[in-house]
Structure formats: structure tokens, C-alpha cells
Design a protein around this motif. Sequence first.
Motif, PDB file in Angstrom:
ATOM      1  N   GLN A  96     -30.057   8.792  21.020  1.00 34.62           N
ATOM      2  CA  GLN A  96     -29.272   9.219  19.869  1.00 34.62           C
ATOM      3  C   GLN A  96     -30.082   9.012  18.600  1.00 34.62           C
ATOM      4  O   GLN A  96     -30.853   8.062  18.500  1.00 34.62           O
ATOM      5  CB  GLN A  96     -27.999   8.384  19.757  1.00 34.62           C
ATOM      6  CG  GLN A  96     -27.015   8.669  20.871  1.00 34.62           C
ATOM      7  CD  GLN A  96     -25.684   7.987  20.644  1.00 34.62           C
ATOM      8  OE1 GLN A  96     -25.635   6.901  20.071  1.00 34.62           O
ATOM      9  NE2 GLN A  96     -24.622   8.620  21.089  1.00 34.62           N
ATOM     10  N   ARG A  97     -29.862   9.903  17.659  1.00 32.67           N
ATOM     11  CA  ARG A  97     -30.481   9.750  16.336  1.00 32.67           C
ATOM     12  C   ARG A  97     -29.501   9.017  15.433  1.00 32.67           C
ATOM     13  O   ARG A  97     -28.338   9.370  15.361  1.00 32.67           O
ATOM     14  CB  ARG A  97     -30.715  11.124  15.723  1.00 32.67           C
ATOM     15  CG  ARG A  97     -31.912  11.876  16.223  1.00 32.67           C
ATOM     16  CD  ARG A  97     -31.859  13.314  15.755  1.00 32.67           C
ATOM     17  NE  ARG A  97     -31.370  13.478  14.395  1.00 32.67           N
ATOM     18  CZ  ARG A  97     -32.136  13.361  13.295  1.00 32.67           C
ATOM     19  NH1 ARG A  97     -33.416  13.109  13.404  1.00 32.67           N
ATOM     20  NH2 ARG A  97     -31.616  13.524  12.090  1.00 32.67           N
ATOM     21  N   ILE A  98     -29.995   8.007  14.741  1.00 30.79           N
ATOM     22  CA  ILE A  98     -29.127   7.274  13.830  1.00 30.79           C
ATOM     23  C   ILE A  98     -29.718   7.371  12.426  1.00 30.79           C
ATOM     24  O   ILE A  98     -30.900   7.080  12.224  1.00 30.79           O
ATOM     25  CB  ILE A  98     -28.993   5.811  14.277  1.00 30.79           C
ATOM     26  CG1 ILE A  98     -28.304   5.834  15.637  1.00 30.79           C
ATOM     27  CG2 ILE A  98     -28.227   4.994  13.254  1.00 30.79           C
ATOM     28  CD1 ILE A  98     -27.838   4.544  16.156  1.00 30.79           C
ATOM     29  N   THR A  99     -28.897   7.820  11.502  1.00 36.25           N
ATOM     30  CA  THR A  99     -29.411   7.961  10.135  1.00 36.25           C
ATOM     31  C   THR A  99     -28.811   6.939   9.180  1.00 36.25           C
ATOM     32  O   THR A  99     -29.226   6.884   8.032  1.00 36.25           O
ATOM     33  CB  THR A  99     -29.146   9.375   9.589  1.00 36.25           C
ATOM     34  OG1 THR A  99     -27.747   9.602   9.577  1.00 36.25           O
ATOM     35  CG2 THR A  99     -29.839  10.428  10.439  1.00 36.25           C
ATOM     36  N   ALA A 100     -27.855   6.157   9.635  1.00 35.70           N
ATOM     37  CA  ALA A 100     -27.294   5.128   8.757  1.00 35.70           C
ATOM     38  C   ALA A 100     -26.694   4.018   9.596  1.00 35.70           C
ATOM     39  O   ALA A 100     -26.088   4.284  10.629  1.00 35.70           O
ATOM     40  CB  ALA A 100     -26.219   5.733   7.853  1.00 35.70           C
ATOM     41  N   GLY A 101     -26.880   2.796   9.156  1.00 38.10           N
ATOM     42  CA  GLY A 101     -26.288   1.678   9.887  1.00 38.10           C
ATOM     43  C   GLY A 101     -26.974   0.377   9.538  1.00 38.10           C
ATOM     44  O   GLY A 101     -27.989   0.366   8.855  1.00 38.10           O
TER      45      GLY A 101
END
Length: 302
Positions: A256-261
Motif C-alpha cells: 500500500q502507498r501511504i501519503t500521510a500518517g
Amino acid sequence: MTQPEALVGASLEVCGVLPAGWRVIARYAVGSTNDEAREHAKAGAPEGTLVWALRQTAGRGRRGRGWDSPEGNLYVSVILRPEATTGFAAQAAQASFVAAVAVADLVRGLLPPMARVQVKWPNDVLVNGRKVCGLLLEAEPETDGRVLWLVIGIGLNLQFAPTVAQYPATSLRAAGGDGVLTPGVVLPVLAKCLASAVDDWRQNGFAGMCARWRAQAIGIGAPVTVRLANDLRVGIFRDLDADGALILELADGQRQRITAGDVFFAPTSVPAVAVPTCAVADVTMATEMAATEMASEVIPCC
Ligand code: BTN
């Protein structure tokens, strides 16, 4: 020393040693240098304008959190004006990696060789595993989505580190930096590192900047817990995607691509709730946008 004397003294250290075309607006105390810089940006201040204050009374961290800002640390916001051909969020996201690489270069040059300087996804800078610098990006898009300006706020712990924070924190002084690491001495060196990293980004593109970031990143290949707005994801931090998104490999092998966290490398250390204090290090890929805050986003990889 009176307040104006302190500011004049500090300003003299900066005078004449900035990169060509860069300039400083120096203040003794402001609410937030990012707020001031945004006003200057809206009024047309050029790229390379630095808004610097010896202290902030309402320093801001990411996601609406505070940033403790006593006199002794560095609080500065720089205005950039990307020649935007790609979208607003992409430009801002890239700029956050550029700034993190620049600050890491700066910090490495100010500490003894044994200090371990690393970047943490997407834009924190750590020394010996502890956060020494946080970045807060704000931007305003034009109606067609191009970026009009970017403000990168930089809070660098020179003399003090908060004792209560979401992640362990440190200062350059605690990490063995010279006692004369005053904001006025460090600011021109930071400006030089920023100007050089921005140049590299403009001339060679984002791929090279990603490679520089990756070469000094903490946690690639390691188990990671990512705290999203309403969820936790656990997996392996496989790599950066071409746009800087974190590629997380889940237990079933899906990516999965995560762009915020918020990123935590020891699963047991994830705080149940965000701690509303200074030096919190939640990570949004780049941005607290002035107009649009990037939402937490998890996108399946192709
Ligand atoms: C973070 O939460 O990690 C980001 C902290 C950013 C703090 C800096 S200090 C200079 C600028 N002015 C602010 O109000 N915030 C940024």
C-alpha cells in the motif's frame, strides 16, 4: 541585553553571508514564523525570503499541534516559488523531502563525525535516533492547481529539546554540537544548505533527491506501525515510491502507498492518542496546506 539588542546582535551574524538573492526578515518574537511568512508570500515576497524569530509565542507543529519555542533554538520559515508544472500537492510533498535533506546536511556539518544523522519519513531529522528538527509546510494553490508559493517552517533544536514529546527528542548541544550554536550563526549555514538542495531539485529532478533521502533514511526494510487518521497499519517499510509516498508491505504481502500518517518503528511504542505538546513528529507527506490539508490516504500499489 534588551530585546532589540539581542536581535541586532543576532542579525549581524547573519548579514552578508546569505546565498545570492536570499534575504532575512528578522523579528525578536512572533506568534509563528509560518504565519508571518505566509503574509509576506501573499504580498509577493520573492523566493529565498526567510522569516526568522528568536522566539515564537504560538509556534505550530503539524496537525494543529504546538511547537515549544523558547529563545535558543532556531525558528525560521522560507518562502519558495516553484515553477510548477505538476500539481500543488506533489510540489509541496517534494519540497518537504528537499528541506529534510538540506537540514540533515546542515546538522551533519555541525556535529562530531560519530553523531548518527538520519531522516525519518517523510521529513523529520533525527540525531542518534532522536528528533532534532521538525518541518511544517504550507502552500497556496492557484485555481488551476499550480503552486503559487510554499512556506517551509523549520524548527531546529539547537540548545533545548522538549522533555515531553510523542517521539524522543534531542538538541544539537546535547548531541555534542559546539556551545556557540546560536540561531544567528546557524541560520546562514542553513540557508546555504537549503539553496543548494533546491538547486539540485530544480536541475536534476525529484528522483535524485529521493535517492539522497533514501541513503540516509531510518527504517527502510524494517517493521513499522503507521497511525492514520482513524486506523493503524502494521507492516514492513519497503521503500519510497517515485513521489515520496511510503510503500508499506502488509502481512499478506499486499503493498500500500501511504501519503500521510504517524510512523513508529517499534510497534509497542505507538501512543494511543496524540500528545498535544511540542516536537510531536506526526508525518504528513509534506504538508499542512494553508488552503487544503492533505487527507490521510492509503492507496493500493500497482
Ligand atoms: C512538526 O510538528 O514536526 C513540525 C514543527 C515545525 C516547527 C516550525 S518552527 C518555525 C515554523 N513556525 C511554526 O510555527 N512552525 C514551524
